[in-house]
Write a protein that holds these residues in place. Sequence first.
Motif, PDB file in Angstrom:
ATOM      1  N   TYR A 122      11.600   4.443   2.017  1.00  0.00           N
ATOM      2  CA  TYR A 122      10.663   4.641   3.142  1.00  0.00           C
ATOM      3  C   TYR A 122      11.342   5.373   4.287  1.00  0.00           C
ATOM      4  O   TYR A 122      10.724   6.179   4.977  1.00  0.00           O
ATOM      5  CB  TYR A 122      10.091   3.293   3.617  1.00  0.00           C
ATOM      6  N   ARG A 147       1.739   1.906   8.548  1.00  0.00           N
ATOM      7  CA  ARG A 147       2.178   3.263   8.171  1.00  0.00           C
ATOM      8  C   ARG A 147       1.007   4.222   8.003  1.00  0.00           C
ATOM      9  O   ARG A 147       1.121   5.400   8.263  1.00  0.00           O
ATOM     10  CB  ARG A 147       2.970   3.206   6.849  1.00  0.00           C
ATOM     11  N   ILE A 148      -0.152   3.710   7.553  1.00  0.00           N
ATOM     12  CA  ILE A 148      -1.289   4.606   7.316  1.00  0.00           C
ATOM     13  C   ILE A 148      -1.868   5.193   8.618  1.00  0.00           C
ATOM     14  O   ILE A 148      -2.678   6.102   8.561  1.00  0.00           O
ATOM     15  CB  ILE A 148      -2.452   3.920   6.548  1.00  0.00           C
ATOM     16  N   THR A 183       7.134  -5.575   9.593  1.00  0.00           N
ATOM     17  CA  THR A 183       7.509  -5.403   8.178  1.00  0.00           C
ATOM     18  C   THR A 183       8.908  -5.968   7.918  1.00  0.00           C
ATOM     19  O   THR A 183       9.835  -5.699   8.677  1.00  0.00           O
ATOM     20  CB  THR A 183       7.488  -3.900   7.800  1.00  0.00           C
ATOM     21  N   MET A 207      11.875  -6.414   4.829  1.00  0.00           N
ATOM     22  CA  MET A 207      12.367  -6.124   3.467  1.00  0.00           C
ATOM     23  C   MET A 207      13.718  -6.814   3.360  1.00  0.00           C
ATOM     24  O   MET A 207      14.662  -6.409   4.049  1.00  0.00           O
ATOM     25  CB  MET A 207      12.496  -4.619   3.256  1.00  0.00           C
ATOM     26  N   ALA A 240       8.268  -6.340  -0.396  1.00  0.00           N
ATOM     27  CA  ALA A 240       8.204  -6.223   1.068  1.00  0.00           C
ATOM     28  C   ALA A 240       7.188  -7.227   1.569  1.00  0.00           C
ATOM     29  O   ALA A 240       6.245  -7.593   0.846  1.00  0.00           O
ATOM     30  CB  ALA A 240       7.788  -4.815   1.469  1.00  0.00           C
ATOM     31  N   GLN A 279       4.630  -7.976   4.794  1.00  0.00           N
ATOM     32  CA  GLN A 279       4.009  -7.390   5.987  1.00  0.00           C
ATOM     33  C   GLN A 279       3.250  -8.491   6.721  1.00  0.00           C
ATOM     34  O   GLN A 279       2.330  -9.090   6.168  1.00  0.00           O
ATOM     35  CB  GLN A 279       3.055  -6.261   5.547  1.00  0.00           C
ATOM     36  N   HIS A 331      -7.820   1.452   2.694  1.00  0.00           N
ATOM     37  CA  HIS A 331      -6.626   1.968   2.016  1.00  0.00           C
ATOM     38  C   HIS A 331      -6.440   1.230   0.696  1.00  0.00           C
ATOM     39  O   HIS A 331      -7.018   0.157   0.489  1.00  0.00           O
ATOM     40  CB  HIS A 331      -5.375   1.764   2.890  1.00  0.00           C
ATOM     41  N   ASP A 374      -3.179  -0.294  -1.690  1.00  0.00           N
ATOM     42  CA  ASP A 374      -1.753  -0.581  -1.545  1.00  0.00           C
ATOM     43  C   ASP A 374      -0.981   0.212  -2.598  1.00  0.00           C
ATOM     44  O   ASP A 374      -1.494   0.486  -3.680  1.00  0.00           O
ATOM     45  CB  ASP A 374      -1.493  -2.085  -1.698  1.00  0.00           C
ATOM     46  N   THR A 375       0.275   0.507  -2.287  1.00  0.00           N
ATOM     47  CA  THR A 375       1.095   1.281  -3.221  1.00  0.00           C
ATOM     48  C   THR A 375       1.632   0.410  -4.363  1.00  0.00           C
ATOM     49  O   THR A 375       1.914   0.909  -5.449  1.00  0.00           O
ATOM     50  CB  THR A 375       2.275   1.906  -2.442  1.00  0.00           C
TER      51      THR A 375
END
Length: 340
Positions: free
Chosen positions: A8, A120-121, A135, A137, A200, A202, A221, A223-224
């Motif tokens: 990221y 982030r979006i 966030t 990690m 991660a 959030q 959105h 999610d990835t």
Amino acid sequence: MSTLSEVYTKHPLNLQQIIPLDFDSIGTVPDSHAWPDSDGFVSNDRFSIPTIDLEDSDAAKLIGHACEIWGAFQVVNHGIPLNLLDEVESEVRRLFSLPTTQKLKALRSPGGATGYGLARISSFFNKFMWHEGFTIMGSPMDHAKELWPHEYQKFCDVMEDYQKKMEELARTLMRQILKYLATSEEEMNWVGSLGGASTALQLNSYPMCPDPHRAMGLAPHTDTSLFTILHQRTSGLQILKEGVGWVSVHPVTRALVVNIGDLLHILSNARFPCVLHRVVMKEPKQRFSVAFFYSPPVDFHLYPLALSSGQIPLYRSVSVAEYVGKKAKNLDKALSSIRI
Ligand SMILES: C=C1C[C@]23C[C@@]1(O)CC[C@H]2[C@@]12CCC[C@@](C)(C(=O)O1)[C@H]2[C@@H]3C(=O)O
Ligand SMILES: O=C(O)CCC(=O)C(=O)O
Ligand SMILES: [Fe+2]
């Protein structure tokens, strides 16, 4: 091997403004945060996503069906201790209740992946959201010390315990999903290689809004991740179901919400939709949620699994790192860019 955080960091946010609004001091929704109220944020209340008991002997089948039909479900008997969920909620509340000046001490840097800031979006929309995030990690220690020079330990212990237990639950769910997809023994072993999964956490806060019909909590959105496990205790989350419209995901006592992300959509060769979701400002109070994102290691190459003979793969093989990069640049065009 790189970490998710390093990946990221290679894709800095392209945002003029990286600081969330000072929600404490605002009495109206400023133009920068006023969204066109095109659909009134309404949902179709005749439908709801299924709730599945993870201890049900048919769990794999029920989960698989829910993934195919909804791309989301709620799960009970998930094994996450309820007192841990209470502690997470209370630490999240403690964090977001800090004065804005204090939260800004842990502000995510423009190129950083962790800390306090906008979703982030945000850079893909011309209006800002009624949202602040944090966030995590791995260890949140560095940022926690910035927030609370003395009382940071409890926050770190709770968040680390939660990440560990969430990863165990994610592995259990992944095993059930692979069982449903009837992957071969070799493909089944694939979950074993997820030992070094990228994860991660959030933390989301949606402050109380003076004019909820003009504000968007979190814009639509996907999610990835392979999938995301969400803890919520206040309504506001909606998912988009083809042919039905927006459907509210109301909190079910002791349940966690699971939604399919882009990576599992690719892996399932589009059998599972990666569900589009958003958060609307329905309730007259501040809303919190905690999302755990579960993905393979960043150098892992993903491709459609469990194809029956004659079935063609719809996506080419892509590494997690490459896909995260595509999403950072193109958001909703990332999937079509790897379509065969
Ligand atoms: C691992 C991650 C997934 C996420 C980006 C992040 O680095 C941490 C925040 C996550 C989040 C939460 C809000 C919605 C979302 C699209 C965003 O802007 O930040 C997701 C990201 C994602 O799934 O791509
Ligand atoms: O707050 C919610 O219910 C959803 C959060 C979310 O979609 C996310 O963090 O990706
Ligand atoms: Fe999401």
